[in-house]
Scaffold this motif. Structure first.
Motif, short mmCIF file in Angstrom:
data_model
loop_
_atom_site.label_atom_id
_atom_site.label_comp_id
_atom_site.label_asym_id
_atom_site.label_seq_id
_atom_site.Cartn_x
_atom_site.Cartn_y
_atom_site.Cartn_z
N CYS A 33 14.58 105.83 43.68
CA CYS A 33 14.42 105.42 45.07
C CYS A 33 15.63 104.59 45.47
N HIS A 36 16.45 99.52 44.93
CA HIS A 36 17.24 98.69 44.03
C HIS A 36 18.63 98.38 44.58
N CYS A 44 11.81 96.95 41.88
CA CYS A 44 12.06 98.32 41.45
C CYS A 44 13.06 98.32 40.29
N CYS A 46 14.98 100.88 39.26
CA CYS A 46 15.99 101.95 39.32
C CYS A 46 17.42 101.48 39.11
ZN LIG Z 1 13.43 102.45 42.55
#
Ligand SMILES: [Zn+2]
Length: 137
Positions: A33, A36, A44, A46
């Motif tokens: 996604c 981040h 998050c 990521c």
């Molecule tokens: Zn993410």
């Protein structure tokens, strides 16, 4: 050649560390996604996770290990096949492999790195033999 592998060494230096991948497996960087991008250490993961090519599980620490028997073509195949098997679009795999190989070639074997979105930073240096499987090169 030098490649990034999952490692549990140097875990725990950050409060948001985790290691679910398999020690020693090849890893790559993935983003699931965009959350981040402003806060790599926000909710998050990521921006800081490495994903194992075999287990598909993540870790926040990766070690540079030397694989004399693996060629660049082998690594490209491994990355492409793993992304494909995980259901990702593998068309960017070659570019990703090229970029990672170039980044890792500047780091010493045994370096333990963490990730900040697209950048790698050395968190610790270890003995190059740590994590080596006996009788394998
Ligand atoms: Zn993410």
């Amino acid at each position: 050649m030098k490649l990034l592998t999952a490692t549990a060494y140097a875990q725990g230096l950050r409060v948001d560390d985790f290691h679910w991948a398999v020690e020693g497996e090849l890893v790559t960087l993935r983003a699931f996604c965009d959350l981040h991008l402003d806060r790599p250490h926000g909710r998050c993961e990521c921006g800081r996770v490495f994903i194992g090519l075999g287990s598909y599980y993540g870790t926040t620490t990766a070690m540079v290990r030397s694989f004399p028997g693996i060629t660049e073509a082998d690594y490209r195949d491994a990355l492409r096949n793993s992304l494909d098997a995980q259901g990702w679009d593998a068309c960017g795999a070659d570019a990703e492999a090229t970029r990672l190989i170039a980044e890792v070639s500047r780091l010493p074997v045994g370096a333990i790195v963490e990730r900040f979105v697209d950048d790698l930073a050395v968190r610790a240096l270890s003995d190059a033999d740590i994590g080596r499987v006996p009788d394998r090169r």
